[in-house]
Motif scaffolding. Structure first.
Motif, short mmCIF file in Angstrom:
data_model
loop_
_atom_site.label_atom_id
_atom_site.label_comp_id
_atom_site.label_asym_id
_atom_site.label_seq_id
_atom_site.Cartn_x
_atom_site.Cartn_y
_atom_site.Cartn_z
N ALA A 173 0.83 -1.20 0.00
CA ALA A 173 0.00 0.00 0.00
C ALA A 173 0.87 1.26 0.00
O ALA A 173 0.55 2.25 -0.67
CB ALA A 173 -0.93 0.00 1.21
N LEU A 174 1.97 1.22 0.74
CA LEU A 174 2.89 2.36 0.77
C LEU A 174 3.46 2.61 -0.63
O LEU A 174 3.50 3.76 -1.10
CB LEU A 174 4.02 2.09 1.77
CG LEU A 174 5.18 3.09 1.79
CD1 LEU A 174 4.69 4.47 2.20
CD2 LEU A 174 6.29 2.61 2.73
N LEU A 175 3.89 1.57 -1.30
CA LEU A 175 4.46 1.72 -2.64
C LEU A 175 3.40 2.13 -3.65
O LEU A 175 3.68 2.91 -4.57
CB LEU A 175 5.12 0.40 -3.07
CG LEU A 175 6.39 0.02 -2.29
CD1 LEU A 175 6.84 -1.39 -2.65
CD2 LEU A 175 7.52 1.01 -2.56
N ALA A 176 2.18 1.61 -3.48
CA ALA A 176 1.10 1.96 -4.41
C ALA A 176 0.83 3.46 -4.42
O ALA A 176 0.48 4.04 -5.46
CB ALA A 176 -0.17 1.19 -4.05
N ARG A 177 1.00 4.10 -3.27
CA ARG A 177 0.79 5.55 -3.19
C ARG A 177 1.79 6.32 -4.06
O ARG A 177 1.57 7.48 -4.40
CB ARG A 177 0.87 6.03 -1.74
CG ARG A 177 -0.29 5.55 -0.88
CD ARG A 177 -0.43 6.40 0.38
NE ARG A 177 0.66 6.23 1.31
CZ ARG A 177 0.68 5.31 2.27
NH1 ARG A 177 -0.32 4.45 2.40
NH2 ARG A 177 1.70 5.23 3.10
N HIS A 178 2.87 5.65 -4.41
CA HIS A 178 3.89 6.25 -5.28
C HIS A 178 3.87 5.65 -6.68
O HIS A 178 4.81 5.84 -7.45
CB HIS A 178 5.27 6.08 -4.66
CG HIS A 178 5.43 6.77 -3.33
ND1 HIS A 178 5.72 8.12 -3.23
CD2 HIS A 178 5.31 6.32 -2.06
CE1 HIS A 178 5.78 8.46 -1.95
NE2 HIS A 178 5.54 7.39 -1.22
N GLY A 179 2.80 4.91 -7.00
CA GLY A 179 2.66 4.35 -8.33
C GLY A 179 3.54 3.17 -8.62
O GLY A 179 3.87 2.89 -9.79
N ILE A 180 3.92 2.41 -7.59
CA ILE A 180 4.82 1.26 -7.76
C ILE A 180 4.04 -0.02 -7.46
O ILE A 180 3.61 -0.23 -6.32
CB ILE A 180 6.03 1.36 -6.82
CG1 ILE A 180 6.79 2.66 -7.07
CG2 ILE A 180 6.96 0.15 -7.00
CD1 ILE A 180 7.84 2.97 -6.01
N PRO A 181 3.84 -0.90 -8.46
CA PRO A 181 3.16 -2.17 -8.22
C PRO A 181 3.98 -3.05 -7.27
O PRO A 181 5.21 -3.12 -7.39
CB PRO A 181 3.06 -2.82 -9.61
CG PRO A 181 3.29 -1.70 -10.57
CD PRO A 181 4.21 -0.74 -9.88
N ALA A 182 3.32 -3.70 -6.34
CA ALA A 182 4.03 -4.51 -5.34
C ALA A 182 3.11 -5.60 -4.81
O ALA A 182 1.88 -5.48 -4.85
CB ALA A 182 4.53 -3.64 -4.19
N THR A 183 3.73 -6.66 -4.29
CA THR A 183 2.99 -7.80 -3.73
C THR A 183 3.63 -8.23 -2.43
O THR A 183 4.86 -8.39 -2.35
CB THR A 183 3.00 -8.99 -4.72
OG1 THR A 183 2.40 -8.60 -5.95
CG2 THR A 183 2.23 -10.18 -4.14
N PHE A 184 2.82 -8.44 -1.40
CA PHE A 184 3.31 -9.03 -0.15
C PHE A 184 3.41 -10.54 -0.36
O PHE A 184 2.43 -11.20 -0.72
CB PHE A 184 2.35 -8.73 0.99
CG PHE A 184 2.64 -9.49 2.27
CD1 PHE A 184 3.85 -9.35 2.92
CD2 PHE A 184 1.69 -10.34 2.82
CE1 PHE A 184 4.13 -10.05 4.09
CE2 PHE A 184 1.95 -11.04 3.98
CZ PHE A 184 3.17 -10.89 4.62
N VAL A 185 4.60 -11.10 -0.13
CA VAL A 185 4.82 -12.53 -0.38
C VAL A 185 5.12 -13.29 0.91
O VAL A 185 5.54 -14.45 0.86
CB VAL A 185 5.98 -12.73 -1.40
CG1 VAL A 185 5.62 -12.12 -2.75
CG2 VAL A 185 7.30 -12.15 -0.88
N GLY A 186 4.89 -12.66 2.06
CA GLY A 186 5.20 -13.30 3.33
C GLY A 186 6.67 -13.16 3.66
O GLY A 186 7.51 -12.97 2.77
N HIS A 187 6.97 -13.23 4.93
CA HIS A 187 8.37 -13.21 5.35
C HIS A 187 8.82 -14.64 5.58
O HIS A 187 8.24 -15.36 6.39
CB HIS A 187 8.56 -12.39 6.62
CG HIS A 187 9.96 -11.93 6.82
ND1 HIS A 187 11.02 -12.82 6.98
CD2 HIS A 187 10.52 -10.69 6.85
CE1 HIS A 187 12.14 -12.15 7.12
NE2 HIS A 187 11.87 -10.86 7.04
N PRO A 188 9.84 -15.11 4.84
CA PRO A 188 10.26 -16.51 4.96
C PRO A 188 10.56 -16.95 6.39
O PRO A 188 10.31 -18.10 6.76
CB PRO A 188 11.52 -16.58 4.09
CG PRO A 188 11.37 -15.46 3.13
CD PRO A 188 10.64 -14.37 3.85
N LEU A 189 11.09 -16.05 7.21
CA LEU A 189 11.40 -16.42 8.59
C LEU A 189 10.16 -16.82 9.36
O LEU A 189 10.22 -17.67 10.26
CB LEU A 189 12.08 -15.26 9.31
CG LEU A 189 13.53 -14.95 8.91
CD1 LEU A 189 13.98 -13.66 9.57
CD2 LEU A 189 14.44 -16.10 9.29
N ALA A 190 9.01 -16.24 9.01
CA ALA A 190 7.77 -16.56 9.71
C ALA A 190 7.28 -17.97 9.42
O ALA A 190 6.50 -18.53 10.18
CB ALA A 190 6.68 -15.54 9.35
#
Length: 398
Positions: A164-181
């Motif tokens: 959502a933070l990146l989207a506000r700057h017009g950057i497509p992004a996807t949350f893929v989970g944190h591997p450590l979790a």
């Protein structure tokens, strides 16, 4: 590396064929890239890869034209300036090679100072670019968001608030989970970990993690061991364990001797996860290890010290009051941070003693912390290889 042209939005010429260039710096990037390669291999059986990587990537068939530790630099000090000509030469040679034999996609894994400029050059020449791990623009160096927008067709994020933070700057992004979790279990078997390390169930155990880089050992190890000495005066039965990469053992052993703690601290090769699972409390350097400690639901005292120049530059670009990842992700000081001049042995021992008293009395402070870290753990879970591969496939389809 021969490219597989993208025709009419399809990932072809062959459905299961993909050429992918990657750059991963340091061990953490190598681990992330290894997981990503698992997902890519599952989606594209005919996967051709090459670039800069480490042993985890090599185990997945990655062809490393340069080893990942070539990109290992820290801070803003003399080491960076001495290494800069070599790093620029490597990036220039790599860019030339990739533009001569274009891959379907380039994936820069972390190492933003190296990768973002390379991604921008490749993207300008029509190569799809993905950046894996959003740079910490929410913590410091917020101006880098413009460089990310120029450089990456898509960003794969480890934290759920980042798209959502990146989207506000017009950057497509996807949350893929944190591997450590996914790697660290929700429930920790402390007794098993203690047995693995030769510790007793009734021991009071403090894990000392002064960092994984030589520069961190130089600035932090003595402070950590002097803190341990102060804690041991008050509690002679306390056990200290230091997990460290074997290449640093000689330096650490010398510092322990200088502090008169050589016989009071158990030094083990690697096994940081076992140490965090086994301990009651950790004194830990700021960095990814603090997130690992949070996922193990452990109380901690975060400390850091660096060169004066690096500290001044970092502070001038810092955007949040927190430095430790657990505090940043929780949005408050759930664990203490002692930075630069504040990171004295006496101050660290005081904060550690406060946690020890809470542990011994099983106070509400411990219960609250464990609840916060459990919720944090859940929020970071996801099938990283699968989610990342799916996002990359959508990028390639355009």
């Amino acid at each position: 590396m021969s490219a597989s042209p993208i025709v009419s939005g399809d990932v072809k010429t062959a459905e299961n064929r993909l050429s992918c260039a990657m750059v991963a710096g340091e061990s953490s990037g190598d681990l992330l890239a290894g997981l990503l390669l698992d997902g890519l291999r599952q989606r594209w059986s005919d996967l051709k890869t090459g670039g800069i990587g480490g042993p985890q990537m090599a185990r997945r068939g990655f062809q490393a034209w340069w080893p990942h530790d070539k990109l290992s630099v820290h801070g803003y000090g003399l080491d960076v300036f001495l290494r800069l000509p070599e790093l620029l030469a490597i990036r220039k040679r790599l860019k030339t090679r990739l533009l001569q034999d274009k891959p379907d996609v380039f994936i820069g894994v972390d190492a933003p100072d190296f990768n973002l400029a390379l991604e921008a050059s490749l993207r300008a020449q029509g190569i799809k670019t993905v950046h894996f791990v959003c740079p910490s623009i929410w913590a410091w160096r917020g101006e880098r968001v413009e460089k990310i927008r120029r450089s990456a067709d898509h960003v794969l994020c480890l934290f759920p608030f980042e798209p959502a933070l990146l989207a506000r700057h017009g950057i497509p992004a996807t949350f893929v989970g944190h591997p450590l979790a996914s790697v660290i279990p929700m429930q920790i078997d402390q007794a098993q970990a203690r047995g693995q390390l030769g510790l007793r169930e009734e021991d009071l155990v403090v894990a000392l993690l002064p960092g994984s880089r030589l520069s961190e050992i130089k600035h932090l190890a003595k402070r950590f061991f002097e803190t341990a000495a102060l804690l041991r005066r008050a509690r002679p039965a306390i056990k200290f364990i230091v997990p460290a990469v074997p290449s640093l053992h000689g330096r650490i052993e010398q510092i322990l001797r200088d502090c008169g703690m050589a016989d009071q601290v158990q030094l083990v090769a690697g096994q940081s996860h076992a140490a965090l699972a086994a301990c009651d409390l950790t004194l830990i350097a700021s960095g990814t290890a603090t997130l690992e400690a949070a996922l193990f639901k452990r109380p901690m005292v975060i400390a850091y010290n660096m060169s004066w120049l690096s500290w001044r530059l970092m502070r001038s670009k810092q955007l949040q009051p927190w430095v430790g990842l657990p505090n940043i992700l929780c949005g408050e000081f759930v664990v203490p941070e002692l930075l630069q001049e504040a990171a004295t042995p006496r101050a660290m021992a005081s904060e550690a003693s406060s946690w020890i008293e809470a542990i011994e009395t099983r106070s509400e402070r411990i219960t609250v912390l464990e609840h916060r870290f459990t919720e944090l753990h859940r929020s970071l879970q996801g099938n990283t290889p699968e989610l990342a591969a799916h996002a990359i496939e959508q990028v390639l389809k355009g």
